[in-house]
Design an enzyme around this catalytic site. Sequence first.
Site, short mmCIF file in Angstrom:
data_model
loop_
_atom_site.label_atom_id
_atom_site.label_comp_id
_atom_site.label_asym_id
_atom_site.label_seq_id
_atom_site.Cartn_x
_atom_site.Cartn_y
_atom_site.Cartn_z
N MET A 3 0.85 -1.20 0.00
CA MET A 3 0.00 0.00 0.00
C MET A 3 0.88 1.24 0.00
O MET A 3 1.58 1.52 0.99
CB MET A 3 -0.95 -0.02 1.20
CG MET A 3 -2.11 -0.97 1.01
SD MET A 3 -3.24 -1.02 2.42
CE MET A 3 -2.34 -2.10 3.53
N GLU A 4 0.83 1.96 -1.10
CA GLU A 4 1.64 3.15 -1.27
C GLU A 4 1.36 4.16 -0.15
O GLU A 4 0.19 4.40 0.18
CB GLU A 4 1.31 3.82 -2.62
CG GLU A 4 2.22 4.97 -2.93
CD GLU A 4 1.62 5.88 -3.99
OE1 GLU A 4 0.44 5.71 -4.37
OE2 GLU A 4 2.34 6.79 -4.41
N GLN B 287 8.16 -4.62 -4.61
CA GLN B 287 7.25 -4.48 -5.75
C GLN B 287 7.75 -3.42 -6.73
O GLN B 287 8.02 -2.29 -6.33
CB GLN B 287 5.84 -4.11 -5.30
CG GLN B 287 4.86 -4.20 -6.47
CD GLN B 287 3.45 -3.76 -6.12
OE1 GLN B 287 3.22 -2.60 -5.82
NE2 GLN B 287 2.51 -4.69 -6.18
N CYS C 165 -2.07 -0.80 -10.42
CA CYS C 165 -2.20 0.61 -10.01
C CYS C 165 -3.04 1.40 -11.01
O CYS C 165 -2.70 1.47 -12.19
CB CYS C 165 -0.81 1.24 -9.88
SG CYS C 165 -0.91 2.97 -9.41
N LYS D 109 0.98 -9.02 -9.59
CA LYS D 109 -0.27 -8.61 -8.92
C LYS D 109 -1.17 -7.93 -9.95
O LYS D 109 -0.82 -6.87 -10.48
CB LYS D 109 0.05 -7.68 -7.74
CG LYS D 109 -1.17 -7.28 -6.93
CD LYS D 109 -0.76 -6.76 -5.57
CE LYS D 109 -1.92 -6.27 -4.74
NZ LYS D 109 -2.47 -4.98 -5.17
N GLY E 39 -5.32 -5.85 2.52
CA GLY E 39 -4.90 -4.46 2.41
C GLY E 39 -5.53 -3.63 3.52
O GLY E 39 -5.07 -3.59 4.66
N ARG E 40 -6.66 -2.99 3.19
CA ARG E 40 -7.26 -2.05 4.15
C ARG E 40 -7.71 -2.71 5.44
O ARG E 40 -7.79 -2.05 6.47
CB ARG E 40 -8.39 -1.28 3.46
CG ARG E 40 -7.83 -0.28 2.44
CD ARG E 40 -8.84 0.12 1.42
NE ARG E 40 -9.33 -1.04 0.70
CZ ARG E 40 -10.39 -1.06 -0.08
NH1 ARG E 40 -11.09 0.03 -0.22
NH2 ARG E 40 -10.75 -2.16 -0.70
#
Length: 320
Positions: free
Chosen positions: A14-15, A70, A100, A141, A228-229
């Site tokens: 996660m950027e 990544q 992305c 991914k 992720g979140r």
Amino acid sequence: MSLPYTAPWLLAPMEGVTEPLFRGMVLGLHSPAELGGACTEFVRVSSAPLPRRVLRAHLGAQGPIPVALQLMGSDLQHLATTAARAVEVGAPVLDLNFGCPAKGALRGCAGSALMDDPERLRELVAATCEAADGRVPVTAKLRAGGDDDSRLEELVDAACTGGAALVTMHARTRAEAYSVDADWERLRRAADAARAHGVPVCGNGGVDRHADLEALRRETGCAYAMVGRGALADPWIFSGHEASGAEAAGFLLAYGRGLEAQGASTRGAAARVKQLLGHWRVGGLVPDEEARRSWLRERDPEALFARLEACVPQGARGSD
Ligand SMILES: Cc1cc2nc3c(=O)[nH]c(=O)nc-3n(C[C@H](O)[C@H](O)[C@H](O)COP(=O)(O)O)c2cc1C
């Protein structure tokens, strides 16, 4: 090529979030049996190969839980040279970002732009595998598609024939961004398509609770599940530990103060803590949306930290 992951549960790249500090804190809450691996945020390869020091900074120190590096790019030569350097600086896995949706990535024909060009995607995976030369696995991914999911199997085939050792499938398309619920049927399709190549799939999207991790594998046939979140809402999600209020506030405080110790301004550190509070669920700190708004409205960074400190018993505060 075999993967170094120690369990079938992975922390998503996660950027702006999974930089070494936050990532290290989440890894530190888990044993290798609870959390199998993590990934850096994407590192953009554009007009030139990236220097080793940049790759080292993203990678941070490796501990018992492996952290993949990544890369995102569309220039075969620059990507390959960067990949070779990433192996030299100790990346145990190279992951390629084809998900992305940011405008910059699309203009550079990188990230999810590749959802419209499976052949190019295959070439990028193959060039990275060639540069890695069997020393570390290369993984890809993907999203479920660009405008729709009609090419999902084609995309999975492209990643597998390019040489990917694992395909991570984010169950949303580029067009859907993050706006819809993740459709796990797409994960099942991806797992079926990759099985023909003997390649495992990591399902991603919509894992909100600890129990969802195993449910995703059971319902889709994916070998791995990525969060992720869900990990921003609950950094303990991989173990299922129910954090107390003190633990939750302690985590957020340690993160904020850790960022300051790395040179962030108090305001900058508080903004990053607020980014987590925008997702946060555990420890009773955010019992409802009004409470969330109240945290997010806090404009004075020291007041934000003082509110968190008030939730941590005195003896447990790191700085006391
Ligand atoms: C703030 C943020 C930053 C992200 N940055 C990246 C990234 O650098 N590389 C990547 O492959 N995916 C990135 N993603 C996508 C996530 O890795 C993941 O695929 C997505 O959030 C869906 O999983 P979730 O429903 O568990 O959140 C990002 C997502 C978020 C929310």
